[in-house]
Write a protein that holds these residues in place. Structure first.
Motif: not given
Length: 383
Positions: A304-312, A337-343
């Motif tokens: 299996s191969h899964t791309i993680l969503t922002e929520k993940d 995560t490549g996300l800002s802390l606001s996520a």
């Protein structure tokens, strides 16, 4: 969207799926070795597995390797040496790489531990689970107290100054005195690291279908409270939910997981978590679980191969990071995560309002209350 760090460290997990007997509490991908283990073929397949995944490595040396199972100590030191030589040739090792092998006291002796040391293993995790024969029998272990004592003595004699003892509490019929005696007996070896965790009943295990009688919650809480005091007095500091270590002896490999680092997984049922900084995404993949299928050259190694969503990404990062006693920096969340802390909002605000997380914008860390009710805190993180 922020930007991923381009220097995320990399580890390797090697799964050896066979064991002598499946423990009734075990939900790992392990299989009883009822026939001769195809050791040589498995080693070759592990390296083929690694070859197929090298595209994801991109010149990052390994900071740690962990042989888990199953029972990795069933393999000969010669096979472990072949695996390590093949891995180093393909990936490369960081100068201070930590290489851990899980060992079952019922499958090792002095010569075998010496062989593992010479093969390149520099840290052991010895699954004693208990030092009381009655409790070991209730857990379905193949070793007894004497086996466990001899295994630890042999590991020390073989030159392992970095080792972990795996010990469980909350066992069937266990009293507070039983649990503390077990803990003190284990501490008599002066281990630099101890994994001390409560037995839990997991789905798809024998104990799930035929549950044993476990101690009541009040007893479990007293064991936890008194046991932590004993560990602290012994000079082992709690740095994770179930991990205690002398300063400088924390497990590099597991800490890497908890800090959401990247890792390759090779072997039947092994999992990988990797970051593609060019495409700005994180993904997971899992290898074929059944050893027979994994060894079949006509079948794919990756299942299996899964791309993680922002929520993940938010939940998985916090699921790992909040296990650490001191938490992690907020900047680590951004870089991994490549996300800002606001996520993380509004979950972060809710958790702080309920006093489950500290009110420090520069750090993501559970309060003492949050650590006590970690499952409730993680439920908030799923919002």
């Amino acid at each position: 969207m922020s930007t991923f760090s381009t220097t995320i460290p990399l580890s390797l997990y090697v799964h050896i799926p066979w064991c002598v007997r499946k423990c009734p509490y075990c939900d790992f991908n392990s299989h009883e070795a009822r026939h001769a283990i195809p050791e040589e073929l498995y080693v070759k397949t592990l390296l083929r597995d690694l070859d197929e995944q090298l595209i994801h490595v991109k010149n990052r040396p390994l900071i740690s390797i962990f042989f888990g199972g199953g029972t990795p100590s069933l393999f000969t030191p010669q096979s472990i040496e072949k695996i390590l030589a093949g891995v180093e040739q393909r990936v490369g090792f960081a100068p201070s790489i930590e290489i851990t092998l899980e060992a079952n006291p019922g499958t090792v002796d002095q010569a075998r531990f010496t062989g593992f040391r010479e093969a390149g293993i520099n840290r052991l995790s010895i699954g004693i689970q208990s030092l009381q024969n009655e409790k070991l029998q209730s857990l379905g272990r193949i070793h007894d107290r004497d086996h466990a004592i001899r295994a630890v003595d042999a590991a020390i004699s073989a030159g392992f100054d970095r080792f972990n003892l795996d010990l469980m509490h909350g066992l069937p019929g266990q009293s507070i005195d039983d649990a503390l005696q077990d803990l003190n007996d284990a501490l008599a070896f002066q281990p630099p690291h101890l994994s001390w965790y409560q037995l839990t009943i997991e789905p798809n295990t024998f104990f799930h279908h035929t549950p044993p009688v476990l101690p009541p919650d009040e007893t479990l809480w007293e064991i936890q409270e008194q046991g932590q005091s004993v560990l602290q007095h012994a000079g082992l500091n709690q740095y994770e939910v179930s991990a205690y270590a002398k300063q400088g002896h924390e497990c590099i490999h597991n800490t890497h997981y908890w800090e959401f680092g990247d890792y390759l997984g090779i072997g039947a049922g092994a999992h990988s978590k990797l970051t593609d900084t060019e495409k700005q995404l994180v993904y997971r993949h899992a290898q074929t679980k059944n050893p027979r299928d994994y060894l079949n050259p006509e079948k794919k190694l990756t299942a299996s191969h899964t791309i993680l969503t922002e929520k993940d990404l938010c939940f998985e990062f916090m699921l790992n990071a909040l296990r650490l006693k001191q938490g992690v920096s907020s900047e680590l969340f951004v870089s991994r995560t490549g996300l800002s802390l606001s996520a993380l909002e509004p979950a972060l605000s809710i958790a702080k309002e309920k006093q489950l997380m500290i009110k420090d914008v520069g750090r993501l860390c559970a309060t003492e209350l949050g650590q006590r009710f970690l499952n409730d805190l993680l439920a908030i993180m799923m919002v």
